[in-house]
Scaffold this active site. Structure first.
Site, PDB file in Angstrom:
ATOM      1  N   HIS A   1       0.817  -1.222   0.000  1.00  0.00           N
ATOM      2  CA  HIS A   1       0.000   0.000   0.000  1.00  0.00           C
ATOM      3  C   HIS A   1       0.845   1.264   0.000  1.00  0.00           C
ATOM      4  O   HIS A   1       1.897   1.340   0.626  1.00  0.00           O
ATOM      5  CB  HIS A   1      -1.042  -0.005   1.124  1.00  0.00           C
TER       6      HIS A   1
ATOM      7  N   ASP B   1       5.880   1.641   6.960  1.00  0.00           N
ATOM      8  CA  ASP B   1       4.585   0.980   6.700  1.00  0.00           C
ATOM      9  C   ASP B   1       3.819   1.867   5.721  1.00  0.00           C
ATOM     10  O   ASP B   1       3.259   2.863   6.127  1.00  0.00           O
ATOM     11  CB  ASP B   1       3.843   0.818   8.025  1.00  0.00           C
TER      12      ASP B   1
ATOM     13  N   GLU C   1      -5.154   1.561   2.379  1.00  0.00           N
ATOM     14  CA  GLU C   1      -5.100   0.337   3.199  1.00  0.00           C
ATOM     15  C   GLU C   1      -5.379   0.661   4.653  1.00  0.00           C
ATOM     16  O   GLU C   1      -6.069  -0.067   5.351  1.00  0.00           O
ATOM     17  CB  GLU C   1      -3.731  -0.333   3.051  1.00  0.00           C
ATOM     18  N   GLU C   2      -4.820   1.777   5.103  1.00  0.00           N
ATOM     19  CA  GLU C   2      -4.921   2.115   6.530  1.00  0.00           C
ATOM     20  C   GLU C   2      -6.348   2.455   6.955  1.00  0.00           C
ATOM     21  O   GLU C   2      -6.637   2.563   8.131  1.00  0.00           O
ATOM     22  CB  GLU C   2      -3.980   3.294   6.873  1.00  0.00           C
TER      23      GLU C   2
ATOM     24  N   ASP D   1       3.720  -6.247   3.484  1.00  0.00           N
ATOM     25  CA  ASP D   1       3.372  -5.144   4.387  1.00  0.00           C
ATOM     26  C   ASP D   1       4.174  -5.233   5.680  1.00  0.00           C
ATOM     27  O   ASP D   1       4.879  -6.207   5.921  1.00  0.00           O
ATOM     28  CB  ASP D   1       1.862  -5.190   4.668  1.00  0.00           C
TER      29      ASP D   1
ATOM     30  N   HIS E   1       3.482   2.514  13.093  1.00  0.00           N
ATOM     31  CA  HIS E   1       2.451   3.553  13.243  1.00  0.00           C
ATOM     32  C   HIS E   1       2.897   4.672  14.180  1.00  0.00           C
ATOM     33  O   HIS E   1       2.076   5.282  14.872  1.00  0.00           O
ATOM     34  CB  HIS E   1       1.105   2.966  13.673  1.00  0.00           C
TER      35      HIS E   1
HETATM   36 CO    CO Z   1      -0.180   0.325   8.746  1.00  0.00          CO
HETATM   37 ZN    ZN Z   2       0.733  -1.376   6.324  1.00  0.00          ZN
END
Ligand code: CO
Ligand code: ZN
Length: 353
Positions: A84, A186, A216-217, A239, A325
């Protein structure tokens, strides 16, 4: 099959062992991670990826939601790889008389990780996240945080930022040697892996789709629509995942530097056992150490791909990332190089389960 420009000069995956190749890989990751692409505003990431795809694929297109789909033709079944493009961020919900911004998260952000972080808006405005009286706040909520963009009043703020504008965490990548730390590893690290696999894959034995997805998130939205359009026989997401190798970390059997992780399950997917076996066999064939990932939360694009149409056998190659994150995500280059080798080995064989 159309000849693919640039492949002649490309080197085999084993060459990733040289320090120059590792430096090139770090540069690619740093460049992609340094771009602003909060969910729903992936334009700048898409432009960079489209440029890098030049000469690497037989066909490249952008679908209605903005996913980038690059195809390398091969005789075997359709395989969809996905990484992503979007990253977690914040969205402005209110601007007060003094010019302070209130915001909501875009994707899975923890407010406790944010005080002192910097954010960058797509137009270049920069702010710092402040917190109301921290000592009085037992459970920090987003409502107690604000963004200070260095103005003195509302008009000054509105000249820089509007309600609904999104921003991302703002930090440059730091090269720590074997490991790197950056925002948005990420999943720009997954985007870098897909680009490297495209470069190194000489003769795909399958009709191989490299998909760089949006949103995606926010719940795997780009993967849902692109998988429906492609109708693949197999799906593999690339990922980020978490680690259990820091002080007092949760008991998770994942560590930096022990190789890419082959997912067994998370809360959106139980990997198809046949796909999991293929990934393990490819790792063994490529001589890549690997870890097995079992999570009782989270999910990625494979969670959407495997539920497409009548179902798609799917799995995931995960890169362990510490502090995922947060503005400072840390990864080990051995895990990245291992994932690239594993995927090249996988795709050079016709897939069958
Ligand atoms: Co993520
Ligand atoms: Zn991710």
């Amino acid at each position: 099959m159309k000849s693919v420009k640039g492949l002649e000069e490309s080197k085999g995956p084993k060459d990733l062992k040289t320090s120059k190749d590792l430096k090139d890989l770090k540069d690619l990751i740093g460049e992609l991670a340094g771009i602003q692409g909060p969910s729903g505003s992936e334009e700048q990431v898409r432009a960079a990826i489209l440029e890098k795809l030049e000469g690497l694929a037989d066909e490249v297109k952008v679908d209605a939601l903005g996913n980038v789909i690059a195809v390398r033709h091969g005789k075997g079944p359709k395989v969809m790889l996905s990484a992503h493009m979007d990253e977690i961020g914040v969205i402005v919900t209110h601007i007060d008389e003094k010019g302070f911004l209130r915001f909501a998260p875009v994707g899975g952000l923890n407010p406790h990780r944010l005080p002192g972080a910097r954010v960058a808006f797509l137009n270049g405005a920069i702010g710092v996240i402040g917190v109301e009286k921290l000592e009085e706040i037992k459970e920090l909520k987003f409502a107690r945080l604000y963004i200070d963009i260095g103005v003195t009043d509302k008009a000054g703020a509105e000249a820089k930022v509007k309600i609904g504008d999104t921003a991302v965490m703002w930090r440059p990548m730091e090269d720590l040697g074997q490991r790197v730390v950056a925002k948005a590893l990420d999943d720009r690290i997954g985007c870098a892996i897909l680009l490297e696999v495209l470069r190194l894959l000489k003769k795909p034995m399958n009709e191989t789709y490299f998909v760089f997805t949006v949103e995606e998130e926010l719940g795997r939205r780009g993967a849902s629509t692109s998988a429906f359009g492609i109708d693949p026989g197999y799906g593999i997401a690339v990922d980020a995942t978490i680690t259990g190798d820091t002080p007092e970390a949760p008991k998770v059997a994942l560590a930096l530097g022990k190789g890419p992780a082959i997912k067994v399950k998370d809360s959106s997917l139980i990997s198809h056992p046949g796909v999991r076996k293929l990934l393990i066999a490819a790792a063994e064939e490529a001589g890549v150490p690997y870890q097995l990932e079992v999570l009782d939360f989270g999910g990625n694009d494979a969670g959407a791909i495997h539920l497409t149409r009548a179902g798609v056998p799917s799995g995931t190659v995960s890169i362990p990332i510490r502090y995922v994150h947060t503005p400072s995500e840390m990864a080990d280059l051995d895990d990245v190089a291992g994932a690239i080798k594993l995927l090249v080995a996988l795709l050079e064989k016709p897939l069958a389960i």
